[in-house]
Design an enzyme around this catalytic site. Structure first.
Site, PDB file in Angstrom:
ATOM      1  CE  LYS A 131      -7.373  -1.067   1.993  1.00 23.61           C
ATOM      2  NZ  LYS A 131      -6.804  -2.103   2.872  1.00 23.61           N
ATOM      3  CB  SER A 150      -0.943   0.007   1.191  1.00 21.29           C
ATOM      4  OG  SER A 150      -0.213  -0.091   2.388  1.00 21.29           O
ATOM      5  CG  HIS A 181      -4.362  -1.736  -1.158  1.00 24.71           C
ATOM      6  ND1 HIS A 181      -5.072  -0.551  -1.218  1.00 24.71           N
ATOM      7  CD2 HIS A 181      -3.777  -1.759   0.058  1.00 24.71           C
ATOM      8  CE1 HIS A 181      -4.903   0.119  -0.094  1.00 24.71           C
ATOM      9  NE2 HIS A 181      -4.129  -0.600   0.710  1.00 24.71           N
TER      10      HIS A 181
END
Ligand SMILES: *Cc1c(COP(=O)(O)O)cnc(C)c1O
Length: 411
Positions: free
Chosen positions: A257, A198, A226
């Site tokens: 997310k 990240s 992610h």
């Protein structure tokens, strides 16, 4: 010995010290839904700091599904899964996310943080009827805090576990460690990595890690938080982007997310492994079930992605556009393909001051500096979304031009 009164004085002093060391985390509240643009202090600003990669946080279909969940299945279940906290929709979401990431089965957790805390101890604290054994986890140096804590916890619960850190994405070094360890006779070996890191937006070298894992009888664990919904032509994650979809042993991820951004996490893998974790995961056994509205919203997010890749395509186009144009302005970025775009500035004070000025100019962005990233590598981290229109991105780029010149960062 500190009195309770003294304890609070110590706490206050600690907070002052965090502020003095410029690592205090300030929160800038937003007054709207999460979206490509949000309202802050009554002004509209372009959001470049969220993990809302696909714009599903406020997608009408996701909201509608969540409302349906609320109406038909209630607000909460007031139970952990195995007592009376399982509805058919929980099982449906587990099947759906397993299929989406290319695994046989999946088990929900309250977050990916909880899933990562659950996994290592849930597996390695079993003796499987053996008396003398040691296990080992090889962990990428830049792995997410939840993997690090999951391994720490495992080493306390299962003292037979060793942990070895390999340099970031360094396959050669990991190979040497695995080869050197062949004689050790470990019972279970796990290679643990983020799919996407990240701070850098870079990808784990999954094809090489898969080959290494096969060769050395190790289990490959990938936290794809992610990347799920983000990478690959269908948004199926890092493995799809690198041509090895369906070949990772264990995938963890989040619904917090790209997949709607509410909350919840999962562990996906082989059927028997997931069945064991349902019995042995402590965060699963002793913590509440996911609320129906979030379950239904997450199912809808997956339905959207499984029938239509246009959001993923828009995300990839927006990312390519922003990466190209921010470089054209004269900024240095870490090259890559991920919508995380680290804009390198060097000094922490510069990143801090620029993020404040950018907010004034209508861009919501966060800076990262030591100790989150190495000293001298302070940066602004832009995160691009399918929710951004071209106009939003141009507005942000204009602000970057203005502020960058003001600080003498770009010509
Ligand atoms: C965001 C993130 C998590 C935490 O996910 P939650 O569901 O918010 O707990 C875990 N691992 C990685 C790599 C992440 O980026």
């Amino acid at each position: 010995m500190a009195t309770i009164h003294e304890l609070y004085a110590l706490i206050a002093r600690e907070i002052e010290q965090i502020k003095a060391s410029k690592t205090y985390k300030f929160e800038v509240p937003i007054e709207s839904e999460q979206d490509g643009v949000v309202r802050v202090d009554g002004r509209e600003v372009v959001m470049l700091a969220s993990n809302n990669y696909l714009g599903l946080s406020n997608h009408p279909k996701v909201k509608e599904a969540a409302l349906r969940g609320l109406r038909e299945y209630g607000y909460g279940l007031a139970s952990v899964r195995f007592i009376c906290g399982t509805q058919k929709i929980h099982l449906e979401l587990e099947q759906k996310i397993a299929e989406f990431v290319g695994c046989e089965d999946a088990v929900l957790h309250s977050s990916c943080f909880a899933a990562n805390e659950a996994f290592f101890a849930g597996l390695l604290a079993n003796d499987f009827g053996l008396a003398n054994y040691r296990d080992v986890i090889y962990s990428d140096q830049l792995n997410h805090a939840s993997i690090i804590d999951g391994i720490r916890l495992c080493r306390i619960i299962a003292r037979t576990t060793e942990a070895k850190v390999y340099p970031h994405r360094n396959v050669a070094q990991l190979r040497e460690m695995l080869e050197a360890d062949e004689k050790e006779g470990y019972r279970i070996k796990i290679i643990a990595t983020d799919g996407v890191f990240s701070m850098e937006g870079d990808l784990a070298p999954l094809p090489e890690l898969i080959a290494l894992a096969r060769r050395h009888n190790a289990l490959l664990f990938v936290d794809d938080s992610h990347a799920t919904g983000v990478l690959g032509p269908r948004g199926r994650g890092t493995a799809e982007a690198l041509g090895v979809f369906g070949q990772v042993d264990v995938i963890t991820g989040t619904f917090g997310k790209a997949l709607g951004g509410a909350c919840g996490g999962f562990i996906a893998g082989k059927r028997e492994l997931i069945e064991l974790l349902r019995q042995k995961s402590r965060p699963y056994t002793f913590s509440n079930t996911m609320p129906p509205a979030v379950v239904m919203g997450s199912i809808e997010a997956l339905n959207i992605l499984m029938t239509d890749t246009s959001l993923v395509e828009r995300l990839h186009e927006n990312t390519a556009y922003f990466r190209r144009e921010i470089k054209n302005l004269g900024y240095t970025i870490l090259e890559g393909t991920h919508p995380i775009v680290p804009i390198m500035l060097g000094e922490a004070a510069l990143a801090m001051d620029m993020s404040v000025e950018l907010l004034k100019e209508g861009v919501y962005i966060k800076g990262l500096w030591y100790p989150v990233v190495p000293k001298g590598e302070a940066r602004l981290r832009a995160q691009i979304s399918a929710a951004h229109t071209r106009e939003h991105l141009d507005r942000a780029l204009d602000a970057f031009r203005k502020v960058g010149r003001r600080f003498g960062v770009i010509p």
